[in-house]
Motif scaffolding. Structure first.
Motif, PDB file in Angstrom:
ATOM      1  N   GLN A 155     -39.514  23.803   4.483  1.00 29.43           N
ATOM      2  CA  GLN A 155     -39.293  24.937   3.565  1.00 29.43           C
ATOM      3  C   GLN A 155     -38.006  25.683   3.927  1.00 29.43           C
ATOM      4  N   TYR A 156     -37.791  25.844   5.226  1.00 29.06           N
ATOM      5  CA  TYR A 156     -36.580  26.537   5.681  1.00 29.06           C
ATOM      6  C   TYR A 156     -35.334  25.727   5.302  1.00 29.06           C
ATOM      7  N   ASP A 157     -35.374  24.406   5.546  1.00 30.44           N
ATOM      8  CA  ASP A 157     -34.241  23.547   5.178  1.00 30.44           C
ATOM      9  C   ASP A 157     -33.993  23.604   3.668  1.00 30.44           C
ATOM     10  N   ALA A 158     -35.064  23.550   2.883  1.00 29.82           N
ATOM     11  CA  ALA A 158     -34.934  23.598   1.420  1.00 29.82           C
ATOM     12  C   ALA A 158     -34.290  24.912   0.971  1.00 29.82           C
ATOM     13  N   SER A 159     -34.722  26.032   1.564  1.00 32.21           N
ATOM     14  CA  SER A 159     -34.155  27.325   1.145  1.00 32.21           C
ATOM     15  C   SER A 159     -32.705  27.482   1.604  1.00 32.21           C
TER      16      SER A 159
ATOM     17  N   LYS B 242     -37.142  17.173  -0.065  1.00 37.89           N
ATOM     18  CA  LYS B 242     -37.072  17.015  -1.533  1.00 37.89           C
ATOM     19  C   LYS B 242     -38.378  17.440  -2.194  1.00 37.89           C
ATOM     20  N   LYS B 243     -39.482  17.061  -1.581  1.00 40.57           N
ATOM     21  CA  LYS B 243     -40.814  17.412  -2.110  1.00 40.57           C
ATOM     22  C   LYS B 243     -40.990  18.936  -2.107  1.00 40.57           C
ATOM     23  N   VAL B 244     -40.653  19.547  -0.989  1.00 39.02           N
ATOM     24  CA  VAL B 244     -40.815  21.000  -0.826  1.00 39.02           C
ATOM     25  C   VAL B 244     -39.831  21.756  -1.737  1.00 39.02           C
TER      26      VAL B 244
ATOM     27  N   LYS C 206     -38.810  24.485  -8.403  1.00 44.59           N
ATOM     28  CA  LYS C 206     -39.066  23.792  -9.686  1.00 44.59           C
ATOM     29  C   LYS C 206     -37.833  23.029 -10.168  1.00 44.59           C
ATOM     30  N   LYS C 207     -37.061  22.522  -9.224  1.00 49.79           N
ATOM     31  CA  LYS C 207     -35.858  21.741  -9.546  1.00 49.79           C
ATOM     32  C   LYS C 207     -35.758  20.573  -8.585  1.00 49.79           C
ATOM     33  N   ASP C 208     -34.997  19.564  -8.979  1.00 46.19           N
ATOM     34  CA  ASP C 208     -34.770  18.425  -8.088  1.00 46.19           C
ATOM     35  C   ASP C 208     -33.545  18.689  -7.233  1.00 46.19           C
ATOM     36  N   LEU C 209     -33.654  18.420  -5.936  1.00 49.04           N
ATOM     37  CA  LEU C 209     -32.519  18.599  -5.029  1.00 49.04           C
ATOM     38  C   LEU C 209     -31.350  17.718  -5.475  1.00 49.04           C
TER      39      LEU C 209
ATOM     40  N   LYS D   8     -30.471  16.787  -8.448  1.00 46.63           N
ATOM     41  CA  LYS D   8     -29.786  17.389  -9.602  1.00 46.63           C
ATOM     42  C   LYS D   8     -28.913  18.551  -9.164  1.00 46.63           C
ATOM     43  N   ASP D   9     -29.430  19.369  -8.275  1.00 46.90           N
ATOM     44  CA  ASP D   9     -28.655  20.526  -7.812  1.00 46.90           C
ATOM     45  C   ASP D   9     -27.422  20.092  -7.018  1.00 46.90           C
ATOM     46  N   VAL D  10     -27.588  19.070  -6.172  1.00 46.64           N
ATOM     47  CA  VAL D  10     -26.443  18.575  -5.389  1.00 46.64           C
ATOM     48  C   VAL D  10     -25.375  18.006  -6.313  1.00 46.64           C
ATOM     49  N   SER D  11     -25.793  17.185  -7.299  1.00 49.80           N
ATOM     50  CA  SER D  11     -24.792  16.569  -8.186  1.00 49.80           C
ATOM     51  C   SER D  11     -24.186  17.607  -9.137  1.00 49.80           C
ATOM     52  N   GLY D  12     -24.933  18.663  -9.446  1.00 54.66           N
ATOM     53  CA  GLY D  12     -24.391  19.718 -10.318  1.00 54.66           C
ATOM     54  C   GLY D  12     -23.449  20.651  -9.579  1.00 54.66           C
ATOM     55  N   ASP D  13     -23.554  20.662  -8.265  1.00 54.28           N
ATOM     56  CA  ASP D  13     -22.795  21.636  -7.476  1.00 54.28           C
ATOM     57  C   ASP D  13     -21.595  21.032  -6.753  1.00 54.28           C
TER      58      ASP D  13
END
Length: 338
Positions: free
Chosen positions: A107-111, A143-145, A151-154, A156-161
Motif C-alpha cells: 500500500q505504501y509503495d502504491a501510494s 498492481k493489485k493494491v 480504482k485505476k491500473d498502474l 495506465k497511469d505509468v504510460s499516461g505519465d
C-alpha cells in the motif's frame, strides 16, 4: 509468541522468483498487547503538545500486522480512525513517516508511486527507483493494491505519465514478465543475450532500444548478472558505459537505475540514502520512502552495503543529518548501529 514464530517461518521473499531470505530491521514485538498500545497512543495524542516520543516508540517498534491491530483497538476506544487522529496530531516529515507505517509495504509503495505521478510533472527519480527496484512478486502485489486504492491500473497511469522509450521501458517492467531464475545456467542464452545487447547498441549506428528493453525486463536477475559479465567480451565498454554512450536524458537515467538494481539492489538503496543525506538540506522524502518501504523487507542488507561503501554506518549518518522526533523515528526503524 504465535505471531513471532509465524513471522520467522515466513522470513523469505522471492526476488524475481528466487527465494531470498528477508533481512528486516523491524520485526514483531514480543508480549504484544494492542489494547495497551492503543490506550497509550490515545493518551499521547490527547496530551497537551502531543507526546510524539510515545507515538514513535510504539509504532516504529511494531510490525505492520501489529500496527493494524493497534488501529483496530484504537478505533474501538476512541471512536475515531487512528490515521485521522495521527494526521491531526503530527506534522511535517514525522507525519509522513508515521502515516507511511500505517500502510502495508505494498500500500505504501502504491501510494508513493501515485504521488510520483501526481500533478504537474513526474518525479522521474522516484518512479524509476520504485519500478526498477521491486521484484516480480512485489510488483504483482503493488498492481493489485494500486487498483484497490485508486480504482485505476498502474500500467495506465505509468504510460499516461511518461512518454516514448521511457514509457516503454517502465511499462515492460511494471508488466512483471521477468523469468523465474533457473537452477541450470544456460551459457548459450547468456552468450546470445550479451551479443544481442552489443549488436543492438554499440556495434551499430543508432540503438535498437526495443531489444534492450526486452532483455532487461524479461530475463531473470541472476541470468542478467552473467549477461553483463559476458557482455564485456564483445564490447569495449561495460554495460553502464554503453548505456551512457547510446542513450541520453530520462531514458539513460532509467536504464542506469535498472542496471544498478539488477547488479546489487541493496547497494542501490544505500547509495540513494547516502546521496539524500550528503548536503545540508536532507531529501527527507527519499530517506523516508526507502527506510519505511524496506524496514520490513531488507533494510539490514542495505545497512551492510552502506557501511561497506561509505565508511560510516547508516545510523551514524542519520544522527548527523537529521534531528528531533523525525531522527528518533528513523533511528528506531534503522534498528541499531553497525
Amino acid at each position: 509468541m504465535a505471531l513471532v514464530s509465524e513471522f520467522l517461518t515466513k522470513l523469505t521473499l522471492s526476488y524475481g522468483g528466487e527465494r531470498e531470505p528477508k533481512c528486516p530491521t523491524v520485526v514483531p514485538a514480543y508480549d504484544f498487547n494492542p489494547d495497551e498500545d492503543a490506550a497509550k497512543i490515545e493518551t499521547a495524542i490527547k496530551t497537551k503538545g502531543v507526546d510524539e516520543q510515545m507515538i514513535i516508540d510504539i509504532l516504529t517498534k511494531r510490525c505492520c500486522s501489529q500496527r493494524s491491530e493497534i488501529a483496530f483497538e484504537y478505533e474501538k476506544r476512541a471512536k475515531k480512525d487512528l490515521v485521522s487522529a495521527l494526521k491531526g496530531a503530527l506534522s511535517g516529515s514525522l507525519e509522513h513517516l508515521i502515516l507511511g507505517l500505517m500502510k502495508s509495504t505494498a500500500q505504501y509503495d502504491a501510494s508513493e508511486l501515485k504521488s510520483s505521478m501526481k500533478g504537474l510533472g513526474t518525479d522521474e527519480d522516484s518512479l524509476n527507483e520504485m519500478v526498477c527496484s521491486r521484484n516480480k512478486e512485489e510488483l504483482i502485489e503493488i498492481k493489485k493494491v494500486y487498483r484497490e486504492m485508486f480504482k485505476k491500473d498502474l500500467e495506465k497511469d505509468v504510460s499516461g505519465d511518461t512518454s516514448g522509450d521511457v514509457a516503454k521501458l517502465l511499462l515492460a517492467l511494471v508488466q512483471a514478465k521477468r523469468d523465474e531464475p533457473s537452477n541450470v545456467v544456460d551459457y548459450e542464452k547468456i552468450d546470445n543475450d550479451a551479443r544481442a545487447l552489443y549488436d543492438a547498441g554499440v556495434k551499430r549506428k543508432g540503438t535498437d532500444v526495443t531489444t534492450w528493453i526486452t532483455i532487461f525486463s524479461e530475463r531473470s536477475v541472476p541470468h542478467l548478472q552473467k549477461v553483463f559479465e559476458r557482455y564485456k567480451r564483445y564490447s569495449p565498454y561495460d554495460i553502464k558505459e554503453s548505456i551512457r554512450k547510446e542513450v541520453k536524458g530520462d531514458l539513460e537515467k532509467s536504464f542506469l537505475t535498472l542496471v544498478e538494481c539488477l547488479e546489487n539492489k541493496h547497494l542501490f538503496f544505500a547509495s540513494r540514502l547516502n546521496d539524500s543525506m550528503k548536503s545540508k538540506s536532507v531529501k527527507d522524502k527519499v530517506v523516508t520512502r526507502i527506510i519505511v518501504s524496506r524496514c520490513e523487507v531488507d533494510l539490514m542488507k542495505i545497512r551492510t552495503e552502506f557501511k561497506r561503501n561509505f565508511g560510516k554506518s547508516l545510523h551514524q549518518t542519520i544522527l548527523e543529518h537529521t534531528k528531533g522526533d523525525y531522527q528518533r523515528a528513523l533511528l528506531n526503524l534503522c534498528g541499531g548501529d553497525d
